[in-house]
Design a protein around this motif. Sequence first.
Motif, PDB file in Angstrom:
ATOM      1  N   ALA A  10       0.841  -1.206   0.000  1.00 20.79           N
ATOM      2  CA  ALA A  10       0.000   0.000   0.000  1.00 20.79           C
ATOM      3  C   ALA A  10       0.871   1.249   0.000  1.00 20.79           C
ATOM      4  O   ALA A  10       0.613   2.212  -0.726  1.00 20.79           O
ATOM      5  N   ALA A  11       1.942   1.234   0.813  1.00 20.53           N
ATOM      6  CA  ALA A  11       2.835   2.390   0.867  1.00 20.53           C
ATOM      7  C   ALA A  11       3.583   2.549  -0.455  1.00 20.53           C
ATOM      8  O   ALA A  11       3.776   3.663  -0.950  1.00 20.53           O
ATOM      9  N   LEU A  12       3.958   1.420  -1.026  1.00 21.50           N
ATOM     10  CA  LEU A  12       4.711   1.429  -2.288  1.00 21.50           C
ATOM     11  C   LEU A  12       3.904   2.101  -3.401  1.00 21.50           C
ATOM     12  O   LEU A  12       4.384   2.994  -4.103  1.00 21.50           O
ATOM     13  N   ILE A  13       2.648   1.682  -3.552  1.00 23.04           N
ATOM     14  CA  ILE A  13       1.808   2.230  -4.627  1.00 23.04           C
ATOM     15  C   ILE A  13       1.476   3.696  -4.338  1.00 23.04           C
ATOM     16  O   ILE A  13       1.502   4.540  -5.237  1.00 23.04           O
ATOM     17  N   GLY A  14       1.179   3.986  -3.076  1.00 20.90           N
ATOM     18  CA  GLY A  14       0.884   5.372  -2.714  1.00 20.90           C
ATOM     19  C   GLY A  14       2.071   6.278  -2.983  1.00 20.90           C
ATOM     20  O   GLY A  14       1.920   7.376  -3.542  1.00 20.90           O
ATOM     21  N   ASP A  15       3.262   5.820  -2.610  1.00 16.67           N
ATOM     22  CA  ASP A  15       4.475   6.622  -2.837  1.00 16.67           C
ATOM     23  C   ASP A  15       4.723   6.817  -4.330  1.00 16.67           C
ATOM     24  O   ASP A  15       5.135   7.900  -4.761  1.00 16.67           O
ATOM     25  N   LEU A  16       4.481   5.772  -5.117  1.00 15.68           N
ATOM     26  CA  LEU A  16       4.683   5.874  -6.566  1.00 15.68           C
ATOM     27  C   LEU A  16       3.714   6.887  -7.168  1.00 15.68           C
ATOM     28  O   LEU A  16       4.111   7.732  -7.983  1.00 15.68           O
ATOM     29  N   ALA A  17       2.455   6.831  -6.744  1.00 13.74           N
ATOM     30  CA  ALA A  17       1.462   7.765  -7.266  1.00 13.74           C
ATOM     31  C   ALA A  17       1.839   9.209  -6.917  1.00 13.74           C
ATOM     32  O   ALA A  17       1.736  10.114  -7.761  1.00 13.74           O
ATOM     33  N   LEU A  18       2.295   9.424  -5.691  1.00 13.52           N
ATOM     34  CA  LEU A  18       2.715  10.770  -5.289  1.00 13.52           C
ATOM     35  C   LEU A  18       3.955  11.211  -6.055  1.00 13.52           C
ATOM     36  O   LEU A  18       4.081  12.379  -6.432  1.00 13.52           O
ATOM     37  N   ALA A  19       4.871  10.268  -6.292  1.00  7.72           N
ATOM     38  CA  ALA A  19       6.088  10.598  -7.039  1.00  7.72           C
ATOM     39  C   ALA A  19       5.757  10.969  -8.484  1.00  7.72           C
ATOM     40  O   ALA A  19       6.388  11.850  -9.074  1.00  7.72           O
ATOM     41  N   LEU A  20       4.731  10.317  -9.044  1.00 10.41           N
ATOM     42  CA  LEU A  20       4.270  10.684 -10.393  1.00 10.41           C
ATOM     43  C   LEU A  20       3.642  12.071 -10.376  1.00 10.41           C
ATOM     44  O   LEU A  20       3.886  12.895 -11.267  1.00 10.41           O
ATOM     45  N   ALA A  21       2.844  12.343  -9.348  1.00 14.35           N
ATOM     46  CA  ALA A  21       2.169  13.639  -9.260  1.00 14.35           C
ATOM     47  C   ALA A  21       3.173  14.779  -9.077  1.00 14.35           C
ATOM     48  O   ALA A  21       2.993  15.869  -9.620  1.00 14.35           O
ATOM     49  N   SER A  22       4.235  14.520  -8.338  1.00 12.87           N
ATOM     50  CA  SER A  22       5.216  15.578  -8.055  1.00 12.87           C
ATOM     51  C   SER A  22       6.248  15.729  -9.165  1.00 12.87           C
ATOM     52  O   SER A  22       7.009  16.696  -9.174  1.00 12.87           O
ATOM     53  N   GLY A  23       6.308  14.763 -10.067  1.00 12.65           N
ATOM     54  CA  GLY A  23       7.321  14.800 -11.125  1.00 12.65           C
ATOM     55  C   GLY A  23       8.620  14.120 -10.736  1.00 12.65           C
ATOM     56  O   GLY A  23       9.569  14.098 -11.520  1.00 12.65           O
ATOM     57  N   ALA A  24       8.693  13.563  -9.531  1.00 12.92           N
ATOM     58  CA  ALA A  24       9.916  12.854  -9.123  1.00 12.92           C
ATOM     59  C   ALA A  24      10.105  11.590  -9.957  1.00 12.92           C
ATOM     60  O   ALA A  24      11.220  11.135 -10.179  1.00 12.92           O
TER      61      ALA A  24
END
Length: 269
Positions: A9-23
């Motif tokens: 859950a943390a992995l997917i959430g972090d990936l989604a946020l990283a996509l949103a932030s451009g990281a």
Amino acid sequence: MNVHAQKPAALIGDLALALASGAVEVIDLTHTLDPDFPVIVLPPEFGQCARFRMEEISAYDHRGPAWKWHNFTCCEHTGTHFDAPSHWISGRDVPNGSVDEIPAERFIGPVCVIDCSAGAKANEDFELTPQIIEAWEAEHGRIPAESWVLMRTDWSKRRGAEYLNMREDGAHSPGPTPETVKLLVDGRGIRGFGTETVGTDAGQGAHYTPPYPAHFFLHGAGRYGLQCLNNLDRLPPTGAMLIATPLKIRNGTGSPLRVIALVPSKDAQ
Ligand code: MN
């Protein structure tokens, strides 16, 4: 990052946020589908692959005053496209061998990029050999099972007749040797193999034993192909994620598709 240490859950959430932030950046590995994009040309005694064609149904006019749309036609193997196991005779009886049957989890995975651009520039019949794979692994680590392996040649930068590079004796373009495909399929358990050229095999791939070894060994083992890829020079050798989801065509042997890769943004590193 050790994925085993992190909860999904943390992995997917972090990936989604990283996509949103451009990281995490999304790289488009797809050519634009249009009537000019070259398709493979077989000897004249065989049936031929159709280029992309588009016809206007209406364009905000008397045929449809508030809407614009098109009909299009093409071969399953036109433009940037996916090869399913059922494309080849060696894969005709593979379970889940057509694009509609392939489980969706097979469409997303890790990707290794083997840079053959210097070799392909010097020799248009450049061969990807086991020695090149082993040298790559000495630098970047062993190719993980279930990886996509992409052969970067910068062939995608070619235009017009230079792309198919046809001569009297057929096409001349780089590709893997039979031993290389065997190593990747049997030795590494890869999920698929992708190229920038019009096929997963070399232009002169008919002259190997077996003929067209990438098609023969990949599809016979239930693995996939990607062709006419673009922008492989923008991918790192390892650490990217490939997303390649073909159309769900019943009994389809392949499909044009949008191929994208997720990579760590250079700015965020
Ligand atoms: Mn194909």
